[in-house]
Design a protein around this motif. Sequence first.
Motif, PDB file in Angstrom:
ATOM      1  N   ALA A 208       0.831  -1.210   0.000  1.00 54.25           N
ATOM      2  CA  ALA A 208       0.000   0.000   0.000  1.00 54.25           C
ATOM      3  C   ALA A 208       0.862   1.255   0.000  1.00 54.25           C
ATOM      4  CB  ALA A 208      -0.922  -0.015   1.216  1.00 54.25           C
ATOM      5  N   GLY A 214      -4.277  -0.211  -2.690  1.00 54.14           N
ATOM      6  CA  GLY A 214      -5.045  -0.573  -1.511  1.00 54.14           C
ATOM      7  C   GLY A 214      -5.130  -2.083  -1.344  1.00 54.14           C
ATOM      8  N   CYS A 215      -5.143  -2.538  -0.089  1.00 53.74           N
ATOM      9  CA  CYS A 215      -5.224  -3.976   0.218  1.00 53.74           C
ATOM     10  C   CYS A 215      -6.286  -4.176   1.296  1.00 53.74           C
ATOM     11  CB  CYS A 215      -3.887  -4.498   0.746  1.00 53.74           C
ATOM     12  SG  CYS A 215      -2.511  -4.385  -0.410  1.00 53.74           S
ATOM     13  N   PRO A 241      -4.481   4.855  -0.283  1.00 56.06           N
ATOM     14  CA  PRO A 241      -4.211   3.411  -0.272  1.00 56.06           C
ATOM     15  C   PRO A 241      -3.674   2.949   1.086  1.00 56.06           C
ATOM     16  CG  PRO A 241      -2.527   4.590  -1.528  1.00 56.06           C
ATOM     17  CD  PRO A 241      -3.617   5.579  -1.225  1.00 56.06           C
ATOM     18  N   LYS A 242      -4.267   1.909   1.613  1.00 58.86           N
ATOM     19  CA  LYS A 242      -3.856   1.392   2.926  1.00 58.86           C
ATOM     20  C   LYS A 242      -4.305  -0.047   3.053  1.00 58.86           C
ATOM     21  CE  LYS A 242      -8.002   3.590   4.818  1.00 58.86           C
ATOM     22  NZ  LYS A 242      -8.524   4.620   5.750  1.00 58.86           N
TER      23      LYS A 242
END
Length: 362
Positions: A208, A214-215, A241-242
């Motif tokens: 990320a 993103g995950c 994104p994280k």
Amino acid sequence: MLYEKALRSKKNVEALIERISQLKVGRRKIMEVCGTHTYAFFRFGLRKLLSCYVDFISGPGCPVCITTDSYIKKALILAEDKKNVIATFGDLLRVRTRSGSLEDMRAKGADIRMVYSPLDAFLIAKKNKRKRIIFLSVGFETTAPLIAATIKQAKSEKVDNYFILCGNRLIPPAMRTLCEDKDIRIDGFICPGHVSAIIGVRPYRDIARKYKKGCVVCGFEPVDIVWSLYLLLKQIKEKTPKVENTYTRVVKTGGNRRAQELLKEIFYVDDASWRGLGVIKKSGLFLHKKFSQFDAEKLVTKNVEESSLPKGCRCGEVIKGKIKPYECSQFGKRCSPNSPLGPCMVSFEGACRIYFEYGRGI
């Protein structure tokens, strides 16, 4: 029962899809890394329901699919020796190489047995002291701790006729490799629930952070999946994104510490070859020197070279998410579950097999 009912509630799914529609981020490419997720998307009809919001890409999350030809060839060489009994998961039997398959070898009289866990293979070894029992150790972080446990037990009980042929791989390095491939566009990842139960969520953080992907760690029920997709699309809209976890009933932030410690005790991590992806740095598990007596690799008596897939098979591209299974000209023609060209049509977690049985053309 009430919990399961809520996770499969049509009303809850529809409410989440409405929230997705309100994000208005266009159609995005989301990779489901795990083959079990691919199956779940089709089983619950989610690909069709969400097709205007998400372009689903199947990833390298099928252990049989990413196992290389050279690994199968080594197993075939070991099967030729009458002193050896090969123990394997069922799907691996039908994966073909130019030297044939394990199924072919069994038909010729080789002692090849299908097992459901490495413990089955270990128990066969205890009961057959005059034979070398070789377990074909393939899979990801999910199965690796069970295999490690049998090695530890074999050493403790001095079961010297039990061996494994190491073929276990690690998922996060493969995800990083996909992110670095400029020919593949991925907007976010649905991360594998079973693998994450072992490794936790931390290994995805650099994906990320470094690659801006993103995950979301996800379970396998409809609400799990649609909620995870909503969070990914929301991250894309907000450009944040994280790593998020919607599978908290199973996956903890730090994962399963005991399993992780066992893996470190038995295995070391090194570069390893994947079908379709080539050699990936620090992506394979191999036995530590103090457990090398259980390594079947040293029993392989011939040099083994990697070979290509059968002509026309595009399994390598399917594994990378470059094409959908139905974009292969052999799909449903020369290649079907009854007569598979490549491993993606063999395994029940293989994208080609799932598309053939549940959703051709979707």
